[in-house]
Design a protein around this motif. Structure first.
Motif, mmCIF file in Angstrom:
data_model
loop_
_atom_site.group_PDB
_atom_site.id
_atom_site.type_symbol
_atom_site.label_atom_id
_atom_site.label_comp_id
_atom_site.label_asym_id
_atom_site.label_seq_id
_atom_site.Cartn_x
_atom_site.Cartn_y
_atom_site.Cartn_z
ATOM 1 N N LEU A 1 8.419 -3.253 81.750
ATOM 2 C CA LEU A 1 8.002 -1.968 81.203
ATOM 3 C C LEU A 1 8.877 -0.830 81.710
ATOM 4 O O LEU A 1 9.105 0.148 81.004
ATOM 5 C CB LEU A 1 6.537 -1.694 81.570
ATOM 6 C CG LEU A 1 5.488 -2.635 80.976
ATOM 7 C CD1 LEU A 1 4.109 -2.289 81.514
ATOM 8 C CD2 LEU A 1 5.496 -2.574 79.456
ATOM 9 N N LEU A 2 9.363 -0.964 82.947
ATOM 10 C CA LEU A 2 10.150 0.112 83.549
ATOM 11 C C LEU A 2 11.424 0.396 82.772
ATOM 12 O O LEU A 2 11.924 1.529 82.792
ATOM 13 C CB LEU A 2 10.499 -0.236 85.002
ATOM 14 C CG LEU A 2 9.333 -0.284 85.987
ATOM 15 C CD1 LEU A 2 9.823 -0.705 87.363
ATOM 16 C CD2 LEU A 2 8.637 1.067 86.070
ATOM 17 N N ASP A 3 11.962 -0.619 82.101
ATOM 18 C CA ASP A 3 13.181 -0.424 81.323
ATOM 19 C C ASP A 3 12.881 -0.024 79.880
ATOM 20 O O ASP A 3 13.786 0.066 79.061
ATOM 21 C CB ASP A 3 14.020 -1.711 81.338
ATOM 22 C CG ASP A 3 14.639 -1.970 82.706
ATOM 23 O OD1 ASP A 3 15.044 -0.997 83.361
ATOM 24 O OD2 ASP A 3 14.701 -3.143 83.121
ATOM 25 N N ARG A 4 11.579 0.228 79.569
ATOM 26 C CA ARG A 4 11.209 0.523 78.186
ATOM 27 C C ARG A 4 10.320 1.766 78.044
ATOM 28 O O ARG A 4 10.271 2.369 76.979
ATOM 29 C CB ARG A 4 10.479 -0.686 77.579
ATOM 30 C CG ARG A 4 11.284 -1.972 77.628
ATOM 31 C CD ARG A 4 10.423 -3.194 77.316
ATOM 32 N NE ARG A 4 9.947 -3.194 75.946
ATOM 33 C CZ ARG A 4 10.629 -3.729 74.927
ATOM 34 N NH1 ARG A 4 11.817 -4.283 75.130
ATOM 35 N NH2 ARG A 4 10.139 -3.722 73.714
ATOM 36 N N ILE A 5 9.568 2.118 79.101
ATOM 37 C CA ILE A 5 8.577 3.189 79.022
ATOM 38 C C ILE A 5 8.845 4.204 80.128
ATOM 39 O O ILE A 5 9.333 3.847 81.203
ATOM 40 C CB ILE A 5 7.143 2.619 79.163
ATOM 41 C CG1 ILE A 5 6.844 1.622 78.030
ATOM 42 C CG2 ILE A 5 6.103 3.737 79.144
ATOM 43 C CD1 ILE A 5 5.503 0.934 78.162
ATOM 44 N N ASN A 6 8.494 5.449 79.876
ATOM 45 C CA ASN A 6 8.617 6.504 80.884
ATOM 46 C C ASN A 6 7.938 6.055 82.178
ATOM 47 O O ASN A 6 6.737 5.788 82.214
ATOM 48 C CB ASN A 6 7.969 7.793 80.359
ATOM 49 C CG ASN A 6 8.187 8.974 81.280
ATOM 50 O OD1 ASN A 6 7.839 8.929 82.446
ATOM 51 N ND2 ASN A 6 8.761 10.043 80.732
ATOM 52 N N LYS B 1 14.330 7.748 80.266
ATOM 53 C CA LYS B 1 14.828 6.376 80.320
ATOM 54 C C LYS B 1 16.289 6.326 79.886
ATOM 55 O O LYS B 1 16.678 6.889 78.880
ATOM 56 C CB LYS B 1 13.996 5.453 79.416
ATOM 57 C CG LYS B 1 12.557 5.240 79.883
ATOM 58 C CD LYS B 1 12.474 4.849 81.337
ATOM 59 C CE LYS B 1 13.184 3.558 81.601
ATOM 60 N NZ LYS B 1 13.323 3.278 83.030
ATOM 61 N N LYS B 2 17.083 5.649 80.667
ATOM 62 C CA LYS B 2 18.511 5.559 80.394
ATOM 63 C C LYS B 2 18.904 4.215 79.796
ATOM 64 O O LYS B 2 19.997 4.057 79.304
ATOM 65 C CB LYS B 2 19.293 5.791 81.694
ATOM 66 C CG LYS B 2 19.038 7.155 82.301
ATOM 67 C CD LYS B 2 19.791 7.319 83.610
ATOM 68 C CE LYS B 2 19.514 8.673 84.240
ATOM 69 N NZ LYS B 2 20.214 8.847 85.536
ATOM 70 N N HIS B 3 17.995 3.236 79.858
ATOM 71 C CA HIS B 3 18.322 1.889 79.401
ATOM 72 C C HIS B 3 17.132 1.308 78.644
ATOM 73 O O HIS B 3 15.988 1.493 79.032
ATOM 74 C CB HIS B 3 18.660 0.967 80.581
ATOM 75 C CG HIS B 3 19.655 1.557 81.533
ATOM 76 N ND1 HIS B 3 20.996 1.615 81.269
ATOM 77 C CD2 HIS B 3 19.482 2.133 82.749
ATOM 78 C CE1 HIS B 3 21.631 2.198 82.284
ATOM 79 N NE2 HIS B 3 20.731 2.516 83.191
ATOM 80 N N ARG B 4 17.418 0.584 77.582
ATOM 81 C CA ARG B 4 16.377 -0.143 76.860
ATOM 82 C C ARG B 4 16.943 -1.513 76.526
ATOM 83 O O ARG B 4 17.791 -1.652 75.649
ATOM 84 C CB ARG B 4 15.978 0.582 75.568
ATOM 85 C CG ARG B 4 15.190 1.850 75.791
ATOM 86 C CD ARG B 4 14.810 2.463 74.450
ATOM 87 N NE ARG B 4 13.935 1.596 73.699
ATOM 88 C CZ ARG B 4 12.613 1.632 73.772
ATOM 89 N NH1 ARG B 4 12.022 2.479 74.591
ATOM 90 N NH2 ARG B 4 11.867 0.828 73.043
ATOM 91 N N GLU C 1 10.281 3.213 92.808
ATOM 92 C CA GLU C 1 11.613 2.693 93.131
ATOM 93 C C GLU C 1 12.569 2.856 91.955
ATOM 94 O O GLU C 1 13.739 3.209 92.125
ATOM 95 C CB GLU C 1 11.524 1.216 93.513
ATOM 96 C CG GLU C 1 10.813 0.960 94.831
ATOM 97 C CD GLU C 1 10.564 -0.509 95.059
ATOM 98 O OE1 GLU C 1 10.252 -0.878 96.198
ATOM 99 O OE2 GLU C 1 10.672 -1.301 94.114
ATOM 100 N N SER C 2 12.065 2.593 90.757
ATOM 101 C CA SER C 2 12.904 2.691 89.566
ATOM 102 C C SER C 2 13.330 4.137 89.312
ATOM 103 O O SER C 2 14.493 4.410 88.994
ATOM 104 C CB SER C 2 12.146 2.148 88.353
ATOM 105 O OG SER C 2 12.934 2.218 87.193
#
Length: 384
Positions: A62-67, A186-189, A114-115
């Motif tokens: 989720l961290l790479d897809r959602i605020n 988010k910078k990456h998806r 952390e993210s």
């Protein structure tokens, strides 16, 4: 330091205060009020940490897809509710159920922080920023026991009221989480994937050290307060000892920038400190000796986190940092589960001092592994 990092550090401080306020008291509450045995204290710790074996993997995706700020706010809200529910618990199964909630909520707190920090940092200041966040959390964990001592002794409140106060304090972190979410972009998806598990296989030495560290830490968080109580320490003595524990952790994290220059040597020193601290606990008979043991362990437990995370993040692409962080936190969950699972029954069967003696001996072997693997315990800069 930018605004997002300030807000995340404030969030960590608030949550740390809440954890420090209720965490050391929960095992005493379960033992003296509910009537839990050491085996049942182990089960309560197991219930708390089992979700952390699995949930961080899903959170990592989720961290790479959602605020990340929204994920953090959800975790804080659920965590606050789980602590409040402890105030109405009447049985061991109820406490276990509420601690499962806490374990799930914690997976929605630490990895998002952390993210966010990783995304707001460069390779040059990442370990420093993560250490500062951890230090703010630990400062809160250090302040919490002092507040708990004031509430229990000065205001003469009950354990149940203490849990409610801790819950309300924790809920305040929802505000800073939502404020951080407005600044988090988010910078990456990337597509849904559990490839991070395979990535973690590249770090067997780091994983082994982490499991030892978190297993020992799990015992200190879930069983050690009851052990101290049986050794004649009063509630306020125990809270004071965890305050000293917090001071050791804060000082260690404040110096992590210097320690990072010699990562492998520092990790070796950390395993030695944890082993000695556990061994001292076996023979300790006064608050001063227990304080020395906790100071040593405070250094070891705290320094492990930022340095091992930096080793892993420095050797992986930033585009999958969320998933890697999720997998990394899952390793924490495995260790935290192992500690109470072994510690509770071992204490019940072999005596109060047995788990600290066993883990102290294991720590000697882990130290030897760290010495042999010191070249693999250094961060490496790569091009993303």
């Amino acid at each position: 330091m930018n605004r997002v990092l300030v807000l995340i550090n404030i969030t960590g401080l608030i949550i740390g205060i809440s954890y420090g306020l209720h965490g050391p008291i929960l095992p005493i509450f379960a033992k003296n009020v509910i009537g839990a045995t050491y085996s049942e204290l182990g089960l309560i710790g197991l219930a708390n940490f089992v979700p952390y074996m699995f949930i961080p993997l899903f959170v990592g995706v989720l961290l790479d897809r959602i605020n990340n700020g929204y994920i953090l706010a959800v975790g804080v809200a659920v965590n606050s509710a789980s602590i409040y529910l402890l105030s109405i618990a009447q049985s061991i199964p109820e406490i276990m159920g509420f601690r499962i909630m806490t374990g799930v909520a914690h997976a929605f707190f630490w990895p998002p922080c952390e993210s966010i920090i990783s995304n707001e940092s460069t390779e040059h200041n990442r370990v420093k920023n993560i250490s500062w966040f951890t230090m703010f959390f630990v400062m809160g964990f250090m302040i919490g026991p002092l507040l708990g001592s004031v509430f229990l002794e000065g205001l003469d409140i009950t354990y149940r009221i203490l849990f409610q106060i801790a819950s309300f304090i924790l809920a305040a972190a929802i505000i800073s989480s939502l404020l951080a979410s407005k600044k988090t972009i988010k910078k990456h998806r990337e597509r849904f994937s559990f490839s991070s598990i395979k990535e973690m296989k590249k770090f067997p030495e780091v994983i082994t050290l982490l499991i030892f560290c978190t297993s020992s830490f799990g015992i200190i968080l879930t069983i050690f307060p009851a052990f101290l109580n049986d050794k004649g320490m009063a509630d306020t003595d125990i809270l004071l000892l965890y305050f000293v524990f917090g001071i050791s952790r804060v000082v260690s994290l404040a110096l992590v920038g210097k320690f990072a220059r010699r990562t492998s040597q520092t990790l070796i020193a950390a395993t030695i400190a944890i082993s000695i601290g556990l061994s001292i606990s076996v023979v300790a008979d006064s608050i001063i000796v227990f304080g020395i043991a906790l100071i040593l362990m405070g250094f070891g437990f705290s320094i492990f986190f930022p340095l091992t995370l930096e080793i892993i993040l420095s050797k992986t692409r930033k585009g999958v940092s969320g998933k890697i962080i999720g997998a990394y936190e899952t390793i924490f969950g495995v260790g935290w589960m192992i500690g109470p699972t072994i510690g509770g029954p071992v204490t019940q069967s072999l005596g109060n001092e047995a788990p600290y003696l066993i883990f102290g001996i294991i720590g000697i072997g882990i130290t030897l592994l760290a010495i042999v693997s010191r070249k693999k315990l250094e961060p490496q800069r790569i091009q993303n």
